[in-house]
Design an enzyme around this catalytic site. Sequence first.
Site, mmCIF file in Angstrom:
data_model
loop_
_atom_site.group_PDB
_atom_site.id
_atom_site.type_symbol
_atom_site.label_atom_id
_atom_site.label_comp_id
_atom_site.label_asym_id
_atom_site.label_seq_id
_atom_site.Cartn_x
_atom_site.Cartn_y
_atom_site.Cartn_z
ATOM 1 N N HIS A 1 27.104 -9.700 24.758
ATOM 2 C CA HIS A 1 26.411 -9.997 23.502
ATOM 3 C C HIS A 1 26.017 -8.770 22.704
ATOM 4 O O HIS A 1 25.207 -8.869 21.775
ATOM 5 C CB HIS A 1 25.237 -10.956 23.720
ATOM 6 N N ASP B 1 14.887 -14.430 22.549
ATOM 7 C CA ASP B 1 15.044 -15.740 21.908
ATOM 8 C C ASP B 1 16.200 -16.522 22.530
ATOM 9 O O ASP B 1 16.176 -17.744 22.587
ATOM 10 C CB ASP B 1 15.358 -15.575 20.415
ATOM 11 N N GLU C 1 6.037 -15.681 16.172
ATOM 12 C CA GLU C 1 7.193 -15.134 15.464
ATOM 13 C C GLU C 1 7.071 -15.545 13.999
ATOM 14 O O GLU C 1 6.039 -16.057 13.560
ATOM 15 C CB GLU C 1 8.524 -15.624 16.072
#
Length: 533
Positions: A93, A164, A280
């Site tokens: 990723h 996340d 957030e």
Amino acid sequence: MATKLLLTFAICRLIATVGLTLDPTELLRLGVDGQLTVDSSDVDTASLDFGLMSRAEPLAVLHPASAEDVVRLVQAAYGSAQGFTVSARGHGHSINGQAQTTNGVVIEMSGGSRGGVWLSPAGKVDSPRVSEKLGYVDVWGGELWIDVLKTTLQYGVAPKSWTDYLYLSVGGTLSNAGISGQAFNHGPQISNVHELDVVTGKGELLTCSEAQNSELFHAVLGGLGQFGIITRARIALEPAPQRVRWIRVLYSNFSAFTRDQEYLISLHGQPAHQKFDYVEGSVIVDEGFINNWRSSFFSPRNPVKISSLGADGGVLYCLEITKNYDESSIDTIDQEVEALLKKLDFIPASVFTTDLPYVDFLDRVHKAELKLRSKGLWDVPHPWLNLFVPKSRIADFDKGVFKGILGNKTSGPILIYPMNKNKWDDRTSVVTPEGDVFYLVALLRSALDTGDETKSLEYLTNQNRQILRFCDEAGIGVKQYLPHYTTQQEWVDHYGDKWGLFNQRKMEFDPRRILATGQRIFKPSSSFKPASW
Ligand code: ZME
């Protein structure tokens, strides 16, 4: 054995075709228990990442069976006259080729056919080892956080600090920092690790912690893979909550929004019932986007006319907070949330609430992933930009970027939330901006080839450059998170006061500069590099 010989011949041939002089018997002598392969599908996978913006082919790919396999490979790379580079790759990723390498071997740390979880140096086990007191768990470095979560939940415990997205490897996030809405309270993931096993660039397998090999421990945390490969991590746990109250509220006024976010993170030292568990936020720069976003989060009832909200400069801000609870707190959750919300200054009619199991909240981005995948919108280039912005200049950033450079166009979520620096350990390799509080600003864009030039990879890449230039010219003092630079001078500037230490740690732990060359921080040493470098 026959397979191993075949592989060795294949590697021989491959090395011959790229003109390297690496002695193939060095790889033969490895005698790894896992699989060393030059299969084109393995090489292709290791050549790419989530960013889909850079491609580099390794000579071979190792699927390790244990930390000893990692040791064998790095020792071969370190000890050989000609040498080769080694990059650990988790779920792939990275955005900018950070886990790729040419003229070397990629170690696939995650997934594959191996299955289960491997512990080192004890060897294989079937599941992560959860301590008797359930205070921590030991996991293989390539383990994905989603699997750490699922296993620890079986014992009623879970890690405290998250990203996340959970389909990321433990070693990968710990090599960066690992942040989400819990970081204001618990610190980043690198502040929630007791101990690591690391294979250094010299091929030594060392256990490190604050008490043992502490220089290596701090170097590796946020170390961008420059000092070693994490084969085991001991991760701090807490009792797992059962459910989550998940709330979004809107603001049109940026200073009201940041004042409330900063207030909420200032509560970090308060008892659990007097603070949120997650803070957030996001920026909504166009109306089309919020309509989408609203329908995916809220019931079709409760319609909100965005145009009626008096967005300041056409931009809205969404504060996102959660409170964890379980049976014991089911009677007080409503009042606790109400008491906290009363202190905030959001648009009164704009409260949206959901309630869901803890695991569903933590795994929320995966649900977005499945939707995007079904529309063919996942495997596209991701010119993401993640910045740490000092609190002192966040208003200038808003004016110049959200209300300026972005020009009312989005190509993905824009996250913004503050964190407390006192939850970060300055001895680690991570760099943060000046001040007690700094913001994460994450532009998580997807590039599309639709003919709309504002969605193109070129446009978005150019916009990233513009944003960085704006920050530079305005002297905002941002630091890139998940940094990407192409020259060593930029890395020297990034590390600032920490460059000397970073460089010293490199000379100690990876003196031949063979690890994680995809970060482009250090060139492999010249006495060592093959002619094609
Ligand atoms: C490509 C995509 C990213 C779709 C959703 N996301 C995300 N949404 C919210 N927070 C995120 C995120 N990716 C990282 N953090």
